[in-house]
Write an enzyme that holds these catalytic residues in place. Sequence first.
Site, PDB file in Angstrom:
ATOM      1  N   LYS A  59      33.594 -33.028 119.653  1.00 36.92           N
ATOM      2  CA  LYS A  59      33.886 -32.588 121.019  1.00 36.92           C
ATOM      3  C   LYS A  59      35.108 -31.676 121.136  1.00 36.92           C
ATOM      4  O   LYS A  59      35.195 -30.877 122.073  1.00 36.92           O
ATOM      5  CB  LYS A  59      34.065 -33.812 121.917  1.00 36.92           C
ATOM      6  CG  LYS A  59      32.780 -34.569 122.224  1.00 36.92           C
ATOM      7  CD  LYS A  59      31.881 -33.788 123.157  1.00 36.92           C
ATOM      8  CE  LYS A  59      30.743 -34.643 123.681  1.00 36.92           C
ATOM      9  NZ  LYS A  59      29.923 -33.911 124.676  1.00 36.92           N
ATOM     10  N   SER A 306      27.669 -37.356 114.584  1.00 34.57           N
ATOM     11  CA  SER A 306      28.423 -36.645 115.615  1.00 34.57           C
ATOM     12  C   SER A 306      29.738 -37.300 116.001  1.00 34.57           C
ATOM     13  O   SER A 306      30.616 -36.636 116.546  1.00 34.57           O
ATOM     14  CB  SER A 306      27.555 -36.462 116.867  1.00 34.57           C
ATOM     15  OG  SER A 306      27.117 -37.722 117.353  1.00 34.57           O
TER      16      SER A 306
END
Length: 405
Positions: A59, A306
């Site tokens: 992110k 992720s």
Amino acid sequence: MSRSGPRGPVGPAEVAAAATVLADVVDRTPVLESSALSALAGGRVVLKCENLQRAGSFKIRGAYLRMSRLSADERARGVVAASAGNHAQGVALAARLLGVRATVFMPDGASLPKIAATSEYGAEVVLGGVTIDDALVRARAFADETGAVLIHPFDHPDVVAGQGTVGLEILAQVPDVRTILVPVGGGGLAAGIAAAVAGTDVQVIGVQAAGAAAWPASLAAGHPVPVTAMSTMADGIAVGCPGDVPFAVLAERHAPVCTVSEEDLSRALLHVAEKSKLLVEPAGAAGVAALIGGLQVATPAVVVLSGGNIDPLLLLRVVRHGLASAGRYLQMRVRITDRPGALAGLLAELAASGGNVMHVSHVRTAIDLGVDEVEIEVQVETRGPAHCTEVVARLTAAGFRVREA
């Protein structure tokens, strides 16, 4: 591989430009070949370890790029974001690096470590609502009231382009890649990677939790369609509706999205921990879950891990769930005579079978029990499904009445 291709709201040029901005900000995360997943898939499988990225997930890439392009006036007004944790930490870290004030709205159920980490990076955390979508509504209202700039977790071209730098790294690290499996919530990461590999023969496949699966119906309808309810341990991809920008990219690239069960998510987290010695959160393991669930892909395949920001308490529950799903826990009800030494005899048989007793409880009040009977609920750690069968067979042969719970 050719780098030309169709253009949507974000394409290879935008991702390449993002990589230049992020060169000295993000880590080029490693790739790790998984022999266990390679054997399962029938070809080479490589893990892209974004769980080892700064702030614990991909992110920071999109958050920093978006914020780096704000004007001086916008930076002075500060930024606001909504997140269950990973985007929150990415925004908070990017804000600290850029000297920008940040406010982050998080759902009430956000994990305590993610809340603490966001605060430690310097952001003001405001809790409220049940889902990411609830937090996003409050963040938008805050932006309207204060003039703070909303840093959307996925629905902005800069955010998508920033996340797409993961795809550029994959192309450089695994040049012969044919398939990239990507966890999907709002779609920013999958869309960015799809934009990065546009014009190549690489297929990007999104993976979403079945309990929060807005993408399959949206792709079928040709536009984002919200789900009415969500229930999944994978809070990082529990997003009620795809973003317009990611949807446009993935729809243009004809990228499919498959779903995975909670059982496969927990088994995947356990698999990555046991086989690859990596700690990931349930959302981060979605691509692995797809392979465990039987998805057939062209290899070499890269699975994007992720994120690795998992609450230790959730990790404990998920590991237990994963062990049960993998046949490592055997839960039984065994009826024995209610007399001294009967329980000791049962436990002795279990010890001889090689099972490790984790929990035992007595049930004496069931209506179908005889006056001289007691039912023992027992949880046994085993070596796997075959060993479970052996344990039950041994107890049955010894005269115990066994019922698997």
